[in-house]
Scaffold this motif. Structure first.
Motif, short mmCIF file in Angstrom:
data_model
loop_
_atom_site.label_atom_id
_atom_site.label_comp_id
_atom_site.label_asym_id
_atom_site.label_seq_id
_atom_site.Cartn_x
_atom_site.Cartn_y
_atom_site.Cartn_z
N THR A 1 6.47 13.40 1.53
CA THR A 1 5.48 12.33 1.43
C THR A 1 5.53 11.41 2.64
O THR A 1 4.50 10.96 3.15
N GLY B 1 4.02 5.37 -5.63
CA GLY B 1 3.88 5.27 -7.07
C GLY B 1 2.93 6.31 -7.63
O GLY B 1 3.18 6.88 -8.69
N GLU B 2 1.84 6.57 -6.92
CA GLU B 2 0.88 7.59 -7.35
C GLU B 2 1.52 8.96 -7.41
O GLU B 2 1.09 9.83 -8.15
N ARG B 3 2.57 9.15 -6.64
CA ARG B 3 3.27 10.45 -6.60
C ARG B 3 4.54 10.44 -7.45
O ARG B 3 5.37 11.33 -7.34
N GLY B 4 4.68 9.38 -8.26
CA GLY B 4 5.83 9.30 -9.15
C GLY B 4 7.12 8.91 -8.45
O GLY B 4 8.20 9.15 -8.98
N TRP C 1 3.97 1.42 -1.12
CA TRP C 1 4.57 1.49 -2.45
C TRP C 1 3.58 2.12 -3.43
O TRP C 1 3.95 2.92 -4.27
N GLY C 2 2.29 1.74 -3.31
CA GLY C 2 1.27 2.29 -4.19
C GLY C 2 1.13 3.79 -4.03
O GLY C 2 1.03 4.53 -5.02
N LEU C 3 1.11 4.27 -2.79
CA LEU C 3 1.02 5.70 -2.54
C LEU C 3 2.22 6.43 -3.14
O LEU C 3 2.07 7.47 -3.78
N GLU D 1 0.84 -1.20 0.00
CA GLU D 1 0.00 0.00 0.00
C GLU D 1 0.87 1.25 0.00
O GLU D 1 0.58 2.22 -0.71
N ALA E 1 7.83 5.67 -7.29
CA ALA E 1 8.01 4.22 -7.24
C ALA E 1 9.44 3.85 -7.60
O ALA E 1 10.04 4.45 -8.48
#
Length: 147
Positions: free
Chosen positions: A119, A24-27, A20-22, A18, A29
């Motif tokens: 972040t 990734g959403e912010r570029g 990692w997903g957050l 989860e 990853a």
């Protein structure tokens, strides 16, 4: 090189993914290879010849996200069971790295995290978890195998 990695239980694995997903959403990853999954690296070594049986599971405490060099990580408190495992593995494998004095147990979130990005302040990591399995990653063939 070969790693000795400890893998988290399903709940901790899901929480890290989860996060990692957050990121990734912010570029942000940094875990694109298909063999990658949440893990704690115990050591790296040229060979796993002599690797002893690993006593799992190990319950661990996990701190909030923080920087470790240029990486954003979840620090893992090196309790007695984890320190003992590291010492056993490190002393059993020729040319294993790192030695106890240099080992900083953690689960990586982002490997090249931008300096000054806030972040991590918005993310809350799990406080505890269980390391239940082990695997090895071969950096030459880019393959994994269960231990």
């Amino acid at each position: 090189m070969h790693t000795v990695e400890l893998l988290p239980d399903d709940e901790l694995d899901s929480r890290v993914r989860e996060m990692w997903g957050l990121l990734g959403e912010r570029g942000l990853a940094s875990h694109p290879h298909p063999t990658n999954r949440p893990h704690l690296t115990v050591v790296t070594a040229p060979s796993l010849d002599g690797l002893p049986e690993l006593a799992l599971p190990i319950e661990v405490e996990i701190g909030p996200p923080r920087m470790l060099g240029r990486a954003l990580v979840l620090p893992v408190t090196p309790n007695a069971a984890l320190r003992d495992m590291h010492e056993l593995v490190w002393s059993s494998l020729a040319e294993a790295w790192p030695p106890a004095a240099e080992w900083v147990p953690h689960i990586s979130l982002a490997l090249r995290f931008p300096e000054g990005d806030h972040t991590a302040r918005e993310m809350s990591g799990p406080a505890t978890g269980t390391l239940t399995k082990a695997r090895s990653y071969d950096s030459v063939t880019r393959t994994v195998r269960d231990l």
